[in-house]
Design a protein around this motif. Structure first.
Motif, PDB file in Angstrom:
ATOM      1  N   ARG A 191      42.876  39.011  49.696  1.00  0.00           N
ATOM      2  CA  ARG A 191      43.906  38.723  48.472  1.00  0.00           C
ATOM      3  C   ARG A 191      43.367  37.096  48.330  1.00  0.00           C
ATOM      4  O   ARG A 191      43.799  36.576  47.018  1.00  0.00           O
ATOM      5  CB  ARG A 191      45.253  38.519  48.979  1.00  0.00           C
ATOM      6  CG  ARG A 191      45.849  40.093  49.535  1.00  0.00           C
ATOM      7  CD  ARG A 191      47.094  40.216  49.350  1.00  0.00           C
ATOM      8  NE  ARG A 191      47.541  41.635  50.110  1.00  0.00           N
ATOM      9  CZ  ARG A 191      47.446  42.748  49.351  1.00  0.00           C
ATOM     10  NH1 ARG A 191      46.980  42.599  47.992  1.00  0.00           N
ATOM     11  NH2 ARG A 191      47.761  43.766  49.838  1.00  0.00           N
ATOM     12  N   GLY A 192      42.856  36.340  49.093  1.00  0.00           N
ATOM     13  CA  GLY A 192      42.572  35.098  48.890  1.00  0.00           C
ATOM     14  C   GLY A 192      41.652  34.937  47.546  1.00  0.00           C
ATOM     15  O   GLY A 192      41.487  33.926  47.114  1.00  0.00           O
ATOM     16  N   LEU A 193      40.819  36.167  47.380  1.00  0.00           N
ATOM     17  CA  LEU A 193      40.071  35.998  46.122  1.00  0.00           C
ATOM     18  C   LEU A 193      40.789  35.617  44.747  1.00  0.00           C
ATOM     19  O   LEU A 193      40.184  35.008  43.900  1.00  0.00           O
ATOM     20  CB  LEU A 193      39.258  37.355  46.031  1.00  0.00           C
ATOM     21  CG  LEU A 193      38.312  37.717  47.160  1.00  0.00           C
ATOM     22  CD1 LEU A 193      37.958  39.032  46.806  1.00  0.00           C
ATOM     23  CD2 LEU A 193      36.944  37.038  46.634  1.00  0.00           C
ATOM     24  N   SER A 194      42.114  35.730  44.960  1.00  0.00           N
ATOM     25  CA  SER A 194      42.772  35.229  43.671  1.00  0.00           C
ATOM     26  C   SER A 194      42.794  33.702  43.482  1.00  0.00           C
ATOM     27  O   SER A 194      43.376  33.576  42.158  1.00  0.00           O
ATOM     28  CB  SER A 194      44.213  36.028  43.851  1.00  0.00           C
ATOM     29  OG  SER A 194      44.908  35.286  44.936  1.00  0.00           O
ATOM     30  N   ARG A 195      42.396  33.176  44.111  1.00  0.00           N
ATOM     31  CA  ARG A 195      42.207  31.629  43.895  1.00  0.00           C
ATOM     32  C   ARG A 195      41.131  31.565  42.812  1.00  0.00           C
ATOM     33  O   ARG A 195      40.988  30.489  42.211  1.00  0.00           O
ATOM     34  CB  ARG A 195      41.949  31.020  45.107  1.00  0.00           C
ATOM     35  CG  ARG A 195      40.597  30.962  45.799  1.00  0.00           C
ATOM     36  CD  ARG A 195      40.837  30.306  47.066  1.00  0.00           C
ATOM     37  NE  ARG A 195      39.580  30.076  47.889  1.00  0.00           N
ATOM     38  CZ  ARG A 195      38.693  28.846  47.881  1.00  0.00           C
ATOM     39  NH1 ARG A 195      39.010  27.955  47.080  1.00  0.00           N
ATOM     40  NH2 ARG A 195      37.449  29.143  48.282  1.00  0.00           N
ATOM     41  N   PHE A 196      40.176  32.401  42.620  1.00  0.00           N
ATOM     42  CA  PHE A 196      39.218  32.352  41.674  1.00  0.00           C
ATOM     43  C   PHE A 196      39.605  32.976  40.339  1.00  0.00           C
ATOM     44  O   PHE A 196      40.399  33.953  40.269  1.00  0.00           O
ATOM     45  CB  PHE A 196      37.809  32.912  42.070  1.00  0.00           C
ATOM     46  CG  PHE A 196      37.368  32.307  43.265  1.00  0.00           C
ATOM     47  CD1 PHE A 196      36.484  31.101  43.519  1.00  0.00           C
ATOM     48  CD2 PHE A 196      37.361  33.129  44.506  1.00  0.00           C
ATOM     49  CE1 PHE A 196      36.323  30.672  44.686  1.00  0.00           C
ATOM     50  CE2 PHE A 196      36.893  32.688  45.861  1.00  0.00           C
ATOM     51  CZ  PHE A 196      36.509  31.290  45.843  1.00  0.00           C
ATOM     52  N   ALA A 197      38.907  32.263  39.211  1.00  0.00           N
ATOM     53  CA  ALA A 197      39.390  32.832  38.081  1.00  0.00           C
ATOM     54  C   ALA A 197      38.464  34.144  37.665  1.00  0.00           C
ATOM     55  O   ALA A 197      38.765  35.330  36.979  1.00  0.00           O
ATOM     56  CB  ALA A 197      39.065  31.955  36.857  1.00  0.00           C
ATOM     57  N   ALA A 198      37.210  33.989  38.476  1.00  0.00           N
ATOM     58  CA  ALA A 198      36.295  35.333  38.313  1.00  0.00           C
ATOM     59  C   ALA A 198      35.412  35.051  39.217  1.00  0.00           C
ATOM     60  O   ALA A 198      35.032  34.125  39.806  1.00  0.00           O
ATOM     61  CB  ALA A 198      35.543  35.432  36.929  1.00  0.00           C
ATOM     62  N   THR A 199      34.644  36.165  39.695  1.00  0.00           N
ATOM     63  CA  THR A 199      33.544  36.043  40.650  1.00  0.00           C
ATOM     64  C   THR A 199      32.554  37.227  40.202  1.00  0.00           C
ATOM     65  O   THR A 199      33.037  38.142  39.485  1.00  0.00           O
ATOM     66  CB  THR A 199      34.054  36.457  42.292  1.00  0.00           C
ATOM     67  OG1 THR A 199      34.512  37.818  42.257  1.00  0.00           O
ATOM     68  CG2 THR A 199      35.141  35.466  42.690  1.00  0.00           C
ATOM     69  N   SER A 200      31.419  37.041  40.757  1.00  0.00           N
ATOM     70  CA  SER A 200      30.202  37.876  40.418  1.00  0.00           C
ATOM     71  C   SER A 200      29.260  37.831  41.372  1.00  0.00           C
ATOM     72  O   SER A 200      28.619  37.143  41.602  1.00  0.00           O
ATOM     73  CB  SER A 200      29.536  37.484  39.100  1.00  0.00           C
ATOM     74  OG  SER A 200      28.702  38.554  38.500  1.00  0.00           O
ATOM     75  N   HIS A 201      29.268  38.934  42.183  1.00  0.00           N
ATOM     76  CA  HIS A 201      28.613  39.224  43.353  1.00  0.00           C
ATOM     77  C   HIS A 201      27.253  39.963  43.135  1.00  0.00           C
ATOM     78  O   HIS A 201      27.322  41.517  43.022  1.00  0.00           O
ATOM     79  CB  HIS A 201      29.159  39.837  44.512  1.00  0.00           C
ATOM     80  CG  HIS A 201      30.362  39.092  45.043  1.00  0.00           C
ATOM     81  ND1 HIS A 201      31.305  38.625  44.507  1.00  0.00           N
ATOM     82  CD2 HIS A 201      30.403  38.113  46.563  1.00  0.00           C
ATOM     83  CE1 HIS A 201      31.868  37.521  45.147  1.00  0.00           C
ATOM     84  NE2 HIS A 201      31.282  37.440  46.366  1.00  0.00           N
ATOM     85  N   HIS A 202      26.019  39.678  42.971  1.00  0.00           N
ATOM     86  CA  HIS A 202      24.775  40.136  42.491  1.00  0.00           C
ATOM     87  C   HIS A 202      24.220  40.565  43.854  1.00  0.00           C
ATOM     88  O   HIS A 202      23.637  39.554  44.511  1.00  0.00           O
ATOM     89  CB  HIS A 202      24.125  39.447  41.656  1.00  0.00           C
ATOM     90  CG  HIS A 202      24.772  39.142  40.246  1.00  0.00           C
ATOM     91  ND1 HIS A 202      24.275  39.351  39.190  1.00  0.00           N
ATOM     92  CD2 HIS A 202      25.823  38.558  40.124  1.00  0.00           C
ATOM     93  CE1 HIS A 202      25.058  39.299  38.187  1.00  0.00           C
ATOM     94  NE2 HIS A 202      26.018  38.356  38.758  1.00  0.00           N
ATOM     95  N   VAL A 203      23.866  41.630  44.161  1.00  0.00           N
ATOM     96  CA  VAL A 203      23.194  42.016  45.663  1.00  0.00           C
ATOM     97  C   VAL A 203      21.815  42.789  45.184  1.00  0.00           C
ATOM     98  O   VAL A 203      21.645  43.534  44.342  1.00  0.00           O
ATOM     99  CB  VAL A 203      24.260  42.898  46.419  1.00  0.00           C
ATOM    100  CG1 VAL A 203      25.304  42.252  47.198  1.00  0.00           C
ATOM    101  CG2 VAL A 203      24.462  44.298  45.901  1.00  0.00           C
ATOM    102  N   SER A 204      21.010  42.602  46.230  1.00  0.00           N
ATOM    103  CA  SER A 204      19.426  43.082  45.965  1.00  0.00           C
ATOM    104  C   SER A 204      18.877  42.808  47.397  1.00  0.00           C
ATOM    105  O   SER A 204      19.589  42.662  48.375  1.00  0.00           O
ATOM    106  CB  SER A 204      18.635  41.909  44.942  1.00  0.00           C
ATOM    107  OG  SER A 204      18.664  40.902  45.694  1.00  0.00           O
TER     108      SER A 204
END
Lengths: 162, 162, 162
Positions: A68-81
Motif C-alpha cells: 500500500r506504500g506505493l500510493s506515495r508515488f504519483a506513478a511507477t514504471s517497472h521494466h523487467v528484462s
C-alpha cells in the motif's frame, strides 16, 4: 522420444508462466493493486527489498499491507528484462530478473523522479493455483534520487556475491 | 509431421539457449567476471565495441584481458531487450539485441553515472559446448556522460545502415 | 494428446511471431523506415498515441505519413519489455508492452534528450501475410523533456483504468 518432446514443451510452457508472473507483478505494482500483487506470492512468502525498505516481510497479508506504500508515488514504471530461470524440479525454480524502475512523486512539493536499477532474486513454486513467488530478494546496482539503503549487487571480490 | 513438430521444438529451445547466452553475458559483466564473459565466446571470436573502445578485439584471451577494464566502474547494469534472432542454419544464427546500460563510477572523484543506449549485432554458432558468440559489434543510439567515440546506429540515408 | 501438443507448440510459435512484430516496430522506428513501420499494421489499423501526438490515426497510409515525423529526431531508441499477450482466438490476440524510449534531438539548437516510459496496448490479428497490429493505444507513466499531452497509465481509483 514422444514423451521427451512433450516434456520439453511443458517446460517451455512452465517458463512462459513464470515470465507471465514476473510481468504481472510489474503490472499490478504500476496500477497500484496491492491485493493483486499479493496474489502472485505464496501464503508463506518471504521478501526482502533491503534494509531501507524495512527488511524482511513474511506472509502474503504483510506483503499486501506493505505494498500500500506505493500510493506515495504519483506513478511507477517497472521494466523487467534479462529473465534467467533455472528449474530445481518440475515444481520449483529459481530466477534472476533485472529491473529498471521509474518512480514519480506527486507534484507538490516538487521532487525529481527516482530511478532504480536492480535485480530480483526469486524462488518460484508450483501451487494448486499455478506458479507463485515464494521468496524474493532485491539487490541494487544503482539509484538516483532515492535516499534508501539497499542490498548491493554482488561483484567479484565483494561480499554478497551469490 | 511429428518430425516437423520436433524440429519446431528444437528451434524454440535453440532460441532459448541463445537468449540465455545474451543474459549470461550481462550477468558476468555486471558481476565483474572476465573469464566467465570470455567463456561465452568462441576461441576465435571477433568483437568491435567501437573506435573509442580500442577497435577490433580478436580471440577469447584478448577479450578476457579487455574485460578486466570493467573494474574501473563501481557497478554496471546491462539491461537487454528487443532480442531478434535469425537462423542461417541449424548451427549458426545472427541476432540483434538492444542494450540500455548504467555505469557507476567510484565515489572519488565524484562523477555522474554514465548511460548507454545501443545494440549488439551478433553472430552465434553452435559448438561442442553449446551456443557461443563468434562475432559482436556494438552500435550506439545515445550516450550520457561518456566521452568515447562509438559506431552510430544506422538510420535511413546515413552511412552504416546494415 | 499429440494434437494438443501440436497446438501448444503452434501457440508458442504464434506468440514468438507477435513478439517479433513488436521488436520489428522498434527496429524500423529507430532506423527511420516509415514504410516498413506501416507494413507491420493492418490496412485499416487504428492508432492513438495521445492528444499531443494528434489523436487517432486511421489506416496504414496515414500511419506511414505520420511516422515521417520521426525525422525531427537525431536518433531514437525504443526498448520494449514486459510483453503480455492474451489470445482471444487462434487469429486474434491482445497485448500490453512496456516501452522505455530515448529521443535525441539534432545538435543545433542544443536540447536535452527526451525520455518516455509507457505501454503499448495492442490488438493483433493474423492476416494472409502473418500477424499484424490492428489497434494500438499508447499510455505514459512518465516523461522527461517532452512537452506533449499523453494518455496516463491507469492506476486504481483513477479514470482510464482498463
Amino acid at each position: 522420444m514422444e514423451r521427451s518432446l512433450a516434456e520439453m514443451v511443458r517446460r517451455l510452457l512452465d517458463r512462459e508462466e513464470i515470465v507471465a508472473l514476473l510481468h504481472a507483478y510489474c503490472r499490478h505494482v504500476d496500477r497500484l493493486e496491492p491485493e493483486r500483487i499479493a496474489s502472485l506470492f505464496t501464503d508463506d512468502c518471504i521478501l526482502d527489498y533491503g534494509p531501507g525498505m524495512g527488511g524482511t516481510i513474511r506472509g502474503r497479508a504483510n506483503l499486501q499491507e506493505r505494498m500500500r506504500g506505493l500510493s506515495r508515488f504519483a506513478a511507477t514504471s517497472h521494466h523487467v528484462s534479462n529473465i534467467e530461470i533455472a528449474f530445481q524440479s518440475d515444481d520449483r525454480a529459481t530466477g534472476t530478473t533485472y529491473v529498471y524502475a521509474l518512480h514519480r512523486f506527486p507534484k507538490f512539493p516538487a521532487r525529481p523522479d527516482a530511478h532504480l536499477w536492480g535485480r530480483y532474486h526469486d524462488v518460484f513454486v508450483r501451487t494448486a493455483d499455478g506458479w507463485r513467488i515464494s521468496e524474493r530478494v532485491l539487490r541494487i546496482a544503482g539509484q538516483e534520487e532515492f535516499d534508501i539503503e539497499w542490498y548491493p549487487i554482488g561483484r567479484r571480490g565483494s561480499a554478497g556475491v551469490s
